[in-house]
Scaffold this motif. Structure first.
Motif, PDB file in Angstrom:
ATOM      1  N   GLY A   1      -2.992  -1.275 -24.085  1.00 26.51           N
ATOM      2  CA  GLY A   1      -4.026  -0.246 -24.086  1.00 26.51           C
ATOM      3  C   GLY A   1      -5.394  -0.717 -23.626  1.00 26.51           C
ATOM      4  N   GLN A   2      -5.427  -1.794 -22.813  1.00 25.97           N
ATOM      5  CA  GLN A   2      -6.715  -2.278 -22.336  1.00 25.97           C
ATOM      6  C   GLN A   2      -6.919  -1.884 -20.871  1.00 25.97           C
ATOM      7  N   THR A   3      -8.105  -2.081 -20.395  1.00 23.64           N
ATOM      8  CA  THR A   3      -8.353  -1.774 -18.996  1.00 23.64           C
ATOM      9  C   THR A   3      -8.541  -3.068 -18.203  1.00 23.64           C
ATOM     10  N   ALA A   4      -8.206  -2.972 -16.931  1.00 24.00           N
ATOM     11  CA  ALA A   4      -8.324  -4.145 -16.059  1.00 24.00           C
ATOM     12  C   ALA A   4      -8.876  -3.728 -14.704  1.00 24.00           C
ATOM     13  N   VAL A   5      -9.563  -4.675 -14.084  1.00 21.05           N
ATOM     14  CA  VAL A   5     -10.059  -4.474 -12.724  1.00 21.05           C
ATOM     15  C   VAL A   5      -9.511  -5.616 -11.868  1.00 21.05           C
ATOM     16  N   VAL A   6      -8.940  -5.234 -10.722  1.00 21.45           N
ATOM     17  CA  VAL A   6      -8.356  -6.240  -9.827  1.00 21.45           C
ATOM     18  C   VAL A   6      -9.222  -6.313  -8.577  1.00 21.45           C
ATOM     19  N   VAL A   7      -9.560  -7.543  -8.147  1.00 20.72           N
ATOM     20  CA  VAL A   7     -10.325  -7.697  -6.915  1.00 20.72           C
ATOM     21  C   VAL A   7      -9.481  -8.424  -5.882  1.00 20.72           C
ATOM     22  N   SER A   8      -9.352  -7.829  -4.705  1.00 18.81           N
ATOM     23  CA  SER A   8      -8.541  -8.450  -3.673  1.00 18.81           C
ATOM     24  C   SER A   8      -8.964  -7.909  -2.313  1.00 18.81           C
ATOM     25  N   GLY A   9      -8.482  -8.544  -1.283  1.00 20.24           N
ATOM     26  CA  GLY A   9      -8.703  -8.016   0.051  1.00 20.24           C
ATOM     27  C   GLY A   9      -7.427  -7.395   0.585  1.00 20.24           C
ATOM     28  N   ASP A  10      -6.403  -7.388  -0.241  1.00 19.39           N
ATOM     29  CA  ASP A  10      -5.074  -7.007   0.209  1.00 19.39           C
ATOM     30  C   ASP A  10      -4.716  -5.601  -0.280  1.00 19.39           C
ATOM     31  N   LYS A  11      -4.456  -4.728   0.647  1.00 15.51           N
ATOM     32  CA  LYS A  11      -4.169  -3.328   0.319  1.00 15.51           C
ATOM     33  C   LYS A  11      -2.934  -3.172  -0.574  1.00 15.51           C
ATOM     34  N   ASP A  12      -2.019  -4.134  -0.463  1.00 13.95           N
ATOM     35  CA  ASP A  12      -0.808  -4.089  -1.312  1.00 13.95           C
ATOM     36  C   ASP A  12      -1.145  -3.921  -2.790  1.00 13.95           C
ATOM     37  N   MET A  13      -2.290  -4.465  -3.169  1.00 15.47           N
ATOM     38  CA  MET A  13      -2.693  -4.441  -4.570  1.00 15.47           C
ATOM     39  C   MET A  13      -2.862  -3.022  -5.097  1.00 15.47           C
ATOM     40  N   LEU A  14      -3.037  -2.080  -4.191  1.00 10.63           N
ATOM     41  CA  LEU A  14      -3.237  -0.693  -4.638  1.00 10.63           C
ATOM     42  C   LEU A  14      -2.069  -0.194  -5.475  1.00 10.63           C
ATOM     43  N   GLN A  15      -0.901  -0.788  -5.305  1.00  7.07           N
ATOM     44  CA  GLN A  15       0.262  -0.353  -6.089  1.00  7.07           C
ATOM     45  C   GLN A  15       0.065  -0.583  -7.595  1.00  7.07           C
ATOM     46  N   LEU A  16      -0.935  -1.423  -7.947  1.00  2.00           N
ATOM     47  CA  LEU A  16      -1.157  -1.715  -9.364  1.00  2.00           C
ATOM     48  C   LEU A  16      -2.072  -0.681 -10.037  1.00  2.00           C
ATOM     49  N   ALA A  17      -2.705   0.176  -9.220  1.00  2.00           N
ATOM     50  CA  ALA A  17      -3.685   1.115  -9.789  1.00  2.00           C
ATOM     51  C   ALA A  17      -3.020   2.072 -10.774  1.00  2.00           C
TER      52      ALA A  17
ATOM     53  N   ASP B   1      -4.186   4.625 -14.659  1.00  2.00           N
ATOM     54  CA  ASP B   1      -5.302   5.119 -15.460  1.00  2.00           C
ATOM     55  C   ASP B   1      -6.128   3.977 -16.024  1.00  2.00           C
ATOM     56  N   GLN B   2      -5.450   2.864 -16.296  1.00  3.75           N
ATOM     57  CA  GLN B   2      -6.164   1.755 -16.921  1.00  3.75           C
ATOM     58  C   GLN B   2      -6.554   0.659 -15.931  1.00  3.75           C
ATOM     59  N   VAL B   3      -5.953   0.703 -14.729  1.00  4.77           N
ATOM     60  CA  VAL B   3      -6.201  -0.386 -13.772  1.00  4.77           C
ATOM     61  C   VAL B   3      -6.890   0.145 -12.521  1.00  4.77           C
ATOM     62  N   THR B   4      -8.041  -0.457 -12.234  1.00  3.22           N
ATOM     63  CA  THR B   4      -8.773  -0.111 -11.020  1.00  3.22           C
ATOM     64  C   THR B   4      -8.658  -1.274 -10.047  1.00  3.22           C
ATOM     65  N   VAL B   5      -8.554  -0.944  -8.774  1.00  4.05           N
ATOM     66  CA  VAL B   5      -8.485  -2.017  -7.782  1.00  4.05           C
ATOM     67  C   VAL B   5      -9.741  -1.972  -6.921  1.00  4.05           C
ATOM     68  N   LEU B   6     -10.401  -3.118  -6.788  1.00  2.00           N
ATOM     69  CA  LEU B   6     -11.548  -3.219  -5.884  1.00  2.00           C
ATOM     70  C   LEU B   6     -11.091  -3.951  -4.632  1.00  2.00           C
ATOM     71  N   LEU B   7     -11.148  -3.259  -3.519  1.00  2.00           N
ATOM     72  CA  LEU B   7     -10.781  -3.912  -2.267  1.00  2.00           C
ATOM     73  C   LEU B   7     -12.045  -4.277  -1.511  1.00  2.00           C
TER      74      LEU B   7
ATOM     75  N   THR C   1     -17.368  -3.968  -1.995  1.00  2.00           N
ATOM     76  CA  THR C   1     -16.011  -3.587  -2.368  1.00  2.00           C
ATOM     77  C   THR C   1     -15.905  -2.071  -2.462  1.00  2.00           C
ATOM     78  N   GLU C   2     -14.675  -1.632  -2.402  1.00  2.00           N
ATOM     79  CA  GLU C   2     -14.404  -0.203  -2.521  1.00  2.00           C
ATOM     80  C   GLU C   2     -13.496  -0.006  -3.726  1.00  2.00           C
ATOM     81  N   ARG C   3     -13.805   0.980  -4.537  1.00  2.00           N
ATOM     82  CA  ARG C   3     -13.108   1.166  -5.805  1.00  2.00           C
ATOM     83  C   ARG C   3     -11.928   2.131  -5.638  1.00  2.00           C
ATOM     84  N   TYR C   4     -10.767   1.716  -6.089  1.00  2.00           N
ATOM     85  CA  TYR C   4      -9.583   2.581  -5.998  1.00  2.00           C
ATOM     86  C   TYR C   4      -8.952   2.779  -7.363  1.00  2.00           C
ATOM     87  N   ALA C   5      -9.115   3.979  -7.887  1.00  2.00           N
ATOM     88  CA  ALA C   5      -8.281   4.422  -9.001  1.00  2.00           C
ATOM     89  C   ALA C   5      -7.228   5.323  -8.348  1.00  2.00           C
TER      90      ALA C   5
END
Length: 901
Positions: A138-154, A156-162, A170-174
């Motif tokens: 039940g925690q939240t996480a933020v992922v930072v990467s340059g790799d679009k593949d990471m978007l699969q991890l997004a 409600d609780q996980v945001t991806v910054l590309l 960076t650009e924020r992807y929920a």
DNA sequence: ATCCTCACG
DNA sequence: ACGTACGTGAGGATA
């Protein structure tokens, strides 16, 4: 130290937030995003700088309570198991980047940022696993990467910054943003990849399907599986491609899917980040010379002590100065585990230099022996180890080490790896051969330049033993640190055999030849010198008479005044500093004044007198009457050897007066002979082989006179119509071809117009189309690869080949043409030397190899072996390397080098 | 130290 | 239009 400091900390507000950074992806982005940047010791730092600015920014914006930077580890990522080509299309990591990984990791430690890697897994698998666990709790996480593949991890609780464009933006992807931008759910990102592939990871996807088509298909069918199931409905070429690449699509999807079940012991709760230690971070940033960041973080007051000032990394070894029985005993115990050897000496000429000290690295200790102690009885085990061929030695300039040790009666055997020699093969044009230079090239540091320790020139002083021990220990440790990466780099460059089977054995053979030396009769040189002296005096008087006054003929300045002002001869050519008076100019001036011929003669005689009579006499060692040259294996950009102290590769031969010098080079034992064997036209034969030109190959197969053959083809005449002048011109064309032809160069050489020279060249290329093709191809190849190579994979980089500067580019193009030819010829004779050494040993012959002069080998031979050697030497030389044309070696023997012609 | 010149392959 | 033949080392003069 109550120096803890945080930029911000979210846990204070009660919410846990996990920040996960894809280390490899971000450092890559940063490397390519940032301009080149090095610190004063030459380390590249741009990627670390970019990474750090990104890190500071996201820390500030996200205020995480937990933090991790994950790295890829190891070479066999488990995804390889199903698909060998995975990431196969990737460019190799450039050394300027790979050398920054250790710097980044060190900096992250200073930031107190947890980091890890797990063999067999990539960073994104680790991140995927941790985000899954965070979600479950039940925690939240933020992922930072340059790799679009990471978007699969997004989620409600996980945001991806590309990262976008640079690295700190960076650009924020929920999930909402992903839906907005692609019309996909996070889970469908892998379907997208499955269809369109990813050329950077060598994921194939379906041919002809790009992002647009893939999105259209997914909008309609939802997943790869559904697209494939409905493959029959899809019309046209697209449908065909889908139906024909079902497996590829499934596999691509699988490859793109992040593995979220990595067996990690750490929980995300282990990754609490409470901020950094200001003084540690300040020291790390100072070492990297990131002044702007120090200021930005307001750390300029946090630098503690001198250590931080110099940024010296703490050594991970202990220097042990060997002074007494205890240290000797410890050294003896450590020898079996020795990893590196360093022999320090005080001069350039290894035959004259005195040893300063010797260091042996073993585990965490570096034993330093002041050179004078090498003669102590306690040094027995060390000397035995040095002489043990089975005890492997890794060192720096082991060739020189062997000579220095030999001077004090210490034998060195078992040389297996020399970092200087390895670095030379990896880039033979790199100018700085010092250990410090080498280190900085590989992103390492920790060794002071020799000059800083000893001073230079007249101020050279060996410091006290403790300081010496510290320096030699640092150098020896540097050898250890360099050896692994260099050996690996040789493998990667395909130069394993070139190193271990050719250059390393050759180093030992060269040392043997140098130690052997060649007898030069001082009396013969002195006789000849007297004769030269008389003629110099005569010529000098005559020149003064013609000039009307005395002046220093050897001064180009004074000579220029005499010729071009007093005598008012026409100025043919100027140098940067005044009139040119070189031989080419003087030859043009000969018709104008009698004095010119005399000056040419004077020049010739004084050259012989100073360089060859006086110069060689100075080099004859009184103990044995011999000259011991020093071959340098790491100087010439083409792979040739060079010879120093003195240079025995430029003893006169073209002019009879100078050729007499060779009469002084004699065998070292009574009744023996000098035997010399040289390759006939080796460079043109090599050219015939690598160009594959049929006409040229045929000429050599028939053992035709190659210059006559060239004249026939260029002038379109038969053999008996080729006169001396035609052959001379054809010979010049052949030289030009080998050097990387240009009409200008040929015109200068033949004293013809550039147009006429161009016509010759065109004629040549028409006659030898294979050679034209080679010249075109090799230049293209150099432009494409950035380097050219020889038959044995020796490399030479040509950074100027893509220059917009005509001169630089032209020079690089000629070098591209010449280096594979000259370099392959060098490969061949080096190989012949290794084989010859073996042959002498196997047959138990007493004959000795003494000299190498690029295409010639010189031996001294006892009379009973003369017949054997006359056959053996040319045989070994011609069989050194199998080419498409025969390699011919011609042999001759005599009582001295002059007679061996 | 740097330039010029010249010896060799 | 550009303006050099490829690769070295050494000695002497000069700044």
């Amino acid at each position: 130290m109550a120096n803890e400091k945080t930029i911000a900390n979210a846990s204070e507000s009660g919410t846990d937030k996990l920040l996960l950074i894809d280390g490899n992806s971000i450092i890559n982005r940063a490397f390519y995003a940032m301009p080149p940047l090095t610190n004063s010791s030459g380390m590249h730092t741009n990627a670390v700088f970019g990474f750090t600015t990104m890190l500071l920014k996201v820390l500030e914006e996200e205020k995480p309570s937990h933090l991790l930077v994950a790295f890829d580890a190891g070479k066999t990522v488990f995804r390889h198991e199903g698909y060998a080509e995975y990431k196969g299309g990737r460019q190799k990591t450039p050394p300027e980047l790979s050398e920054q990984f250790p710097l980044l990791k060190e900096l992250l430690r200073a930031f107190s940022v947890p980091q890890f890697e797990l063999p067999g897994y990539e960073a994104d698998d680790i991140i995927g696993t941790l985000t899954r666990r965070a979600e479950e709790q039940g925690q939240t996480a933020v992922v930072v990467s340059g790799d679009k593949d990471m978007l699969q991890l997004a989620s409600d609780q996980v945001t991806v910054l590309l990262t976008r464009k640079g690295v700190s933006e960076t650009e924020r992807y929920a999930p909402e943003e992903i839906a907005e931008k692609y019309g996909l759910t996070p889970a469908q990102i892998v379907d997208l990849k499955g269809l369109m592939g990813d050329s950077s990871d060598n994921i194939p996807g379906i041919p002809g399907v790009g992002e647009k088509t893939a999105l259209k298909l997914l909008a309609e069918y939802g997943t790869v599986e559904e697209v494939l199931a409905h493959g029959g409905e899809i019309k046209g070429k697209l449908g065909e491609n889908v139906r024909g690449h079902e497996d590829s699509a499934r596999m691509s999807k699988e490859l793109a899917t992040i593995f979220r079940e990595v067996p990690l012991e750490q929980q995300w709760t282990d990754l609490a980040w409470r901020g950094y230690d200001a003084s540690a971070l300040a020291a790390a940033l100072r070492k990297l010379e990131f002044k702007s960041l120090i200021e930005r973080l307001d750390l300029s007051g946090s630098v503690a002590g001198d250590d931080a000032e110099t940024g010296a990394a703490a050594p991970v070894y202990e220097a042990v100065l060997v002074r007494g029985a205890d240290e000797w005993a410890a050294l003896a115990d450590a020898l079996p585990a020795a990893e590196a050897l360093l022999v320090e000496a005080n001069g350039d000429n290894p035959h004259q230099t005195e040893g300063i000290g010797l260091a042996v690295v073993s585990g965490e200790q570096v034993f330093v022996v002041p050179y004078a102690r090498l003669g102590e009885p306690d040094a027995g085990p060390l000397r035995a180890w040095l002489a043990d061929a089975d005890a492997e030695k890794r060192g720096y300039d082991l060739h020189r080490s062997e000579l220095v040790l030999a001077r004090s009666g210490v034998e060195l055997r078992g040389q297996t790896f020399c970092v200087q020699l390895a670095a030379y093969l990896l880039d033979p044009t790199e100018a700085d051969p010092s250990l410090t230079g080498l280190l900085s090239r590989y992103g390492l540091s920790g060794v002071q330049p020799d000059e800083a320790v000893y001073g230079k020139g007249a101020k050279f002083r060996v410091p006290d033993e403790e300081a010496l021990a510290a320096h030699l220990a640092a150098k020896a440790d540097a050898v250890r640190r360099l050896a692994g990466p260099l050996a690996e780099a040789l493998e990667d460059a395909g130069m394993r055999r070139l190193y271990y089977e050719l250059e390393q054995p050759l180093a030992v053979i060269l040392a043997g030849m140098e130690k052997q030396g060649i007898v030069v009769e001082a009396s013969a040189l002195e006789e000849l010198g007297k004769e030269f002296q008389g003629r110099i005096e005569q010529t000098t008087a005559e020149i003064y008479r013609l000039a009307g006054f005395e002046f220093n003929i050897g001064s180009t300045k004074q000579l220029g005044d005499v010729l071009f002002e007093k005598l008012a001869l026409p100025v043919v050519k100027k140098t940067k500093t005044g009139y040119s008076t070189d031989a080419e100019v003087l030859e043009k001036l000969e018709p104008y004044h009698e004095i010119v011929r005399l000056i040419l003669h004077y020049r010739q005689l004084t050259k012989l007198q100073s360089t060859y009579i006086e110069g060689l006499l100075k080099e004859i060692r009184p103990e044995d009457g011999k000259i011991h040259t020093f071959y340098r294996q790491t100087i010439a950009a083409t792979g040739r050897l060079s010879s120093q102290f003195p240079n025995l590769q430029n003893i006169p031969i073209r002019m009879e007066e100078g050729r007499q010098i060779r009469k002084a080079f004699v065998p070292s034992e009574p009744g023996w002979r000098i035997l010399a064997a040289d390759y006939s036209q080796i460079e043109l034969r090599v050219l015939a082989h690598i160009s594959g030109d049929e006409g040229l190959k045929e000429a050599f197969r028939q053992e035709m006179d190659v210059h006559t053959k060239t004249a026939m083809d260029v002038f379109g005449v038969s053999a008996d119509q080729v006169d001396g002048n035609m052959r001379r011109q054809a010979k010049a064309v052949n030289f030009g071809i080998v050097y990387g032809i240009s009409d200008y160069g040929l015109s200068q050489n033949l004293h013809i117009t550039r147009k006429e020279a161009a016509a010759f060249i065109e004629q040549y290329f028409n006659a030898f189309p294979g050679v034209r093709r080679y010249m075109d191809d090799i230049v293209d190849q150099a432009k494409r690869d950035g380097y050219v190579k020889t038959l044995l994979e020796r490399r030479r980089y040509l950074p100027d080949i893509r220059s917009s500067n005509f001169n630089l580019r032209s020079f690089a193009e000629r070098t591209a043409m010449n280096t594979p030819i000259q370099g392959t010829a060098a490969d061949v004779i080096k190989l012949a030397m290794v084989r010859m050494d073996e042959a002498l040993r196997e047959r138990g012959l007493k004959s000795r190899m003494l000299l190498q002069v690029h295409d010639e080998l010189v031996f001294e031979v006892p009379p009973e072996e003369l017949d054997t050697m006359r056959e053996l030497v040319p045989d070994v030389m011609s069989k050194a390397l199998q080419l498409d044309v025969p390699l011919l070696a011609e042999v001759s023997a005599g009582v001295n080098w002059y007679e061996a012609k």
